[in-house]
Design a protein around this motif. Structure first.
Motif, short mmCIF file in Angstrom:
data_model
loop_
_atom_site.label_atom_id
_atom_site.label_comp_id
_atom_site.label_asym_id
_atom_site.label_seq_id
_atom_site.Cartn_x
_atom_site.Cartn_y
_atom_site.Cartn_z
N GLY A 42 143.78 22.62 28.86
CA GLY A 42 144.58 21.44 29.01
C GLY A 42 144.25 20.92 30.37
N VAL A 43 144.73 19.70 30.52
CA VAL A 43 144.63 19.12 31.90
C VAL A 43 145.99 18.50 32.67
CG1 VAL A 43 142.29 18.22 31.50
CG2 VAL A 43 144.10 16.86 30.68
N THR A 44 147.17 18.35 32.00
CA THR A 44 148.18 18.02 32.66
C THR A 44 148.83 18.49 33.97
OG1 THR A 44 149.47 19.21 30.74
CG2 THR A 44 149.09 17.08 30.18
N ASP A 45 148.51 19.86 33.75
CA ASP A 45 149.05 20.53 34.98
C ASP A 45 148.10 20.31 36.48
OD1 ASP A 45 149.87 23.54 32.96
OD2 ASP A 45 150.79 21.87 33.47
N ASN A 219 144.10 10.01 26.77
CA ASN A 219 143.31 11.19 26.66
C ASN A 219 144.05 12.35 26.30
OD1 ASN A 219 141.17 9.30 27.24
ND2 ASN A 219 140.23 10.55 28.94
N GLN A 220 144.93 12.81 26.96
CA GLN A 220 145.74 13.98 26.72
C GLN A 220 146.27 13.82 25.20
OE1 GLN A 220 146.28 16.92 28.99
NE2 GLN A 220 146.58 17.44 26.75
N ASP A 221 146.64 12.96 24.85
CA ASP A 221 146.96 12.92 23.55
C ASP A 221 145.95 13.04 22.39
OD1 ASP A 221 149.74 12.08 24.07
OD2 ASP A 221 149.55 9.91 23.80
N LYS A 222 144.87 12.63 22.54
CA LYS A 222 143.63 12.81 21.83
C LYS A 222 143.33 14.31 21.81
CE LYS A 222 141.49 8.24 22.18
NZ LYS A 222 140.30 7.49 22.71
N ILE A 223 143.43 14.89 23.06
CA ILE A 223 143.16 16.28 23.28
C ILE A 223 143.92 17.15 22.57
CG2 ILE A 223 142.99 18.38 24.93
CD1 ILE A 223 141.97 16.10 26.92
N ASP A 224 145.02 16.81 22.55
CA ASP A 224 146.37 17.62 21.87
C ASP A 224 146.04 17.64 20.22
OD1 ASP A 224 147.52 18.27 24.19
OD2 ASP A 224 149.11 16.79 24.01
N ASN A 263 135.66 19.13 24.23
CA ASN A 263 135.10 19.74 25.45
C ASN A 263 134.66 18.37 26.48
OD1 ASN A 263 135.94 22.23 25.16
ND2 ASN A 263 133.78 22.66 24.59
N ASN A 264 133.92 17.61 25.85
CA ASN A 264 133.45 16.37 26.37
C ASN A 264 134.59 15.38 26.87
OD1 ASN A 264 130.62 16.79 26.04
ND2 ASN A 264 130.57 15.73 24.35
N LEU A 265 135.64 15.15 25.87
CA LEU A 265 136.78 14.69 26.38
C LEU A 265 137.76 15.30 27.61
CD1 LEU A 265 138.53 12.13 25.73
CD2 LEU A 265 139.63 13.39 24.00
N VAL A 266 137.73 16.66 27.45
CA VAL A 266 138.43 17.10 28.80
C VAL A 266 137.57 17.01 29.71
CG1 VAL A 266 139.01 19.54 29.61
CG2 VAL A 266 139.34 18.88 27.12
N GLY A 267 136.32 17.23 29.90
CA GLY A 267 135.64 16.96 30.97
C GLY A 267 135.60 15.54 31.70
N GLU A 268 135.58 14.42 30.67
CA GLU A 268 136.00 13.14 31.28
C GLU A 268 137.17 12.79 31.73
OE1 GLU A 268 135.33 10.83 27.76
OE2 GLU A 268 133.27 11.24 27.74
N THR A 269 138.08 13.67 31.04
CA THR A 269 139.61 13.47 31.79
C THR A 269 139.76 14.06 32.99
OG1 THR A 269 140.41 13.42 29.49
CG2 THR A 269 142.25 13.80 31.14
N LYS A 270 139.32 15.21 33.29
CA LYS A 270 139.29 15.71 34.54
C LYS A 270 138.59 15.00 35.79
CE LYS A 270 139.54 20.64 32.67
NZ LYS A 270 138.87 22.16 32.87
N ILE A 271 137.49 14.33 35.23
CA ILE A 271 136.94 13.39 36.15
C ILE A 271 138.00 12.23 36.65
CG2 ILE A 271 135.32 11.60 36.63
CD1 ILE A 271 133.25 13.28 34.86
N LEU A 272 138.83 11.72 35.61
CA LEU A 272 139.70 10.76 35.95
C LEU A 272 140.83 11.29 36.63
CD1 LEU A 272 140.11 8.84 32.10
CD2 LEU A 272 138.67 8.21 34.16
N ILE A 273 141.25 12.46 36.35
CA ILE A 273 142.20 13.07 37.12
C ILE A 273 141.85 13.29 38.65
CG2 ILE A 273 143.43 15.19 37.52
CD1 ILE A 273 143.79 15.64 34.29
N ASN A 274 140.65 13.61 38.83
CA ASN A 274 140.27 14.04 40.29
C ASN A 274 140.17 12.46 40.93
OD1 ASN A 274 139.78 16.56 40.21
ND2 ASN A 274 137.59 16.17 39.21
#
Length: 291
Positions: A42-45, A219-224, A263-274
């Protein structure tokens, strides 16, 4: 043994070997089919938090001195405040209409409710005023004074002689000021109430891109939701018997595709988070910087 019997025995052994190998290959295939791409975390943290805004409110200054000719003006208090700042090499503060309105509201409220404090009897302070008058800030300060000071210069000097109020007046981070002075009856005595509001507005620092934060939340909602679907599908695959055939392979393919999407969505979201965190870090550096 006759040749026919030997041939028959060889055929039995051959077909038995093929059958056993087929089962082994089928089991190996099933195992390899379930060796799916690793699901990302997950990415929220990973989201950074913005630095807290600063509120400076030294204890109110009360004077019991009596000056029959006492007279205070808004313009004069601002003038002498900036004169004191110039003496210390600081830039003059710019009068701000929202801060003026906040100061007037504070003076009126203190007379109306008969209190002399930064927090009203109903629990509201300067932070509530900034919300009421939509003044977005990084640093906000409030000086209060009560008494019949001789004039504007005398009032400002009284604040300068008080360490906490002096720090507000000489704070090099403030850019704006608002002032209100009013004469009225307080606790049965005719006296003046004065308020200074100092501010460093929010727009002097580059704010993080809130559109990125909105997209991260989407994105986090989609990931969940994908995670729940993957868990259900994985349990369904593990429970399937036999582990072969078109339906089984279809489920495996569906699972693999969803894992790839996840995994692609998690990767994209981490880029947005950065990107978002970089904006937050720049904002925090600006907020905590000493100018």
């Amino acid at each position: 043994m006759k040749k026919g019997g030997i041939l028959f025995l060889i055929l039995i052994v051959f077909f038995l070997t093929i059958f056993l190998l087929f089962n082994d290959l089928r089991n190996i295939y099933s195992q390899f089919s379930l060796k799916l791409p690793q699901i990302g975390k997950g990415v929220t943290d990973f989201l950074s938090e913005e630095a807290e805004k600063i509120i400076l409110t030294p204890p109110p200054l009360r004077s019991d001195s009596e000056n029959p000719q006492s007279s205070l003006t808004q313009a004069g208090v601002i003038k002498w405040t900036n004169e004191r700042r110039k003496e210390y090499g600081l830039t003059p503060l710019i009068e701000n209409p929202e801060l003026n309105a906040m100061a007037i509201a504070k003076v009126d409220d203190m007379f109306l409710k008969q209190y002399f404090a930064h927090v009203s009897p109903s629990g509201e302070g300067v932070a509530n005023l900034t919300e009421d008058f939509r003044y977005e800030f990084i640093v906000i300060g409030e000086n209060l004074a009560l008494g019949n000071y001789k004039n504007d210069e005398d009032l400002v000097q009284a604040w300068m002689d008080s360490p906490g109020h002096r720090e507000n007046i000489l704070n090099n981070r403030y850019q704006e000021i608002g002032v209100a002075v009013k004469k009225g009856v307080f606790e049965g005595r005719t006296t003046w109430l004065a308020v200074q509001h100092f501010g460093l507005p929010l727009d002097v620092c580059p704010s993080p891109d809130e559109k990125l934060k909105v997209q991260i939340d989407i994105n986090q909602d989609k990931i969940d939701n994908l995670q729940k679907t993957l868990n259900n599908l994985q349990n369904e695959i593990l429970a399937m018997r036999p582990k072969r055939g078109s339906l089984y392979l279809q489920k495996i393919e569906e699972y693999n595709n969803l894992v790839s999407e996840y995994n692609n969505l998690v990767g994209e979201t981490k880029i947005l988070i950065n990107k978002y965190n970089s904006g937050v870090n720049l904002f925090n550096e600006c907020v905590t910087a000493e100018s």
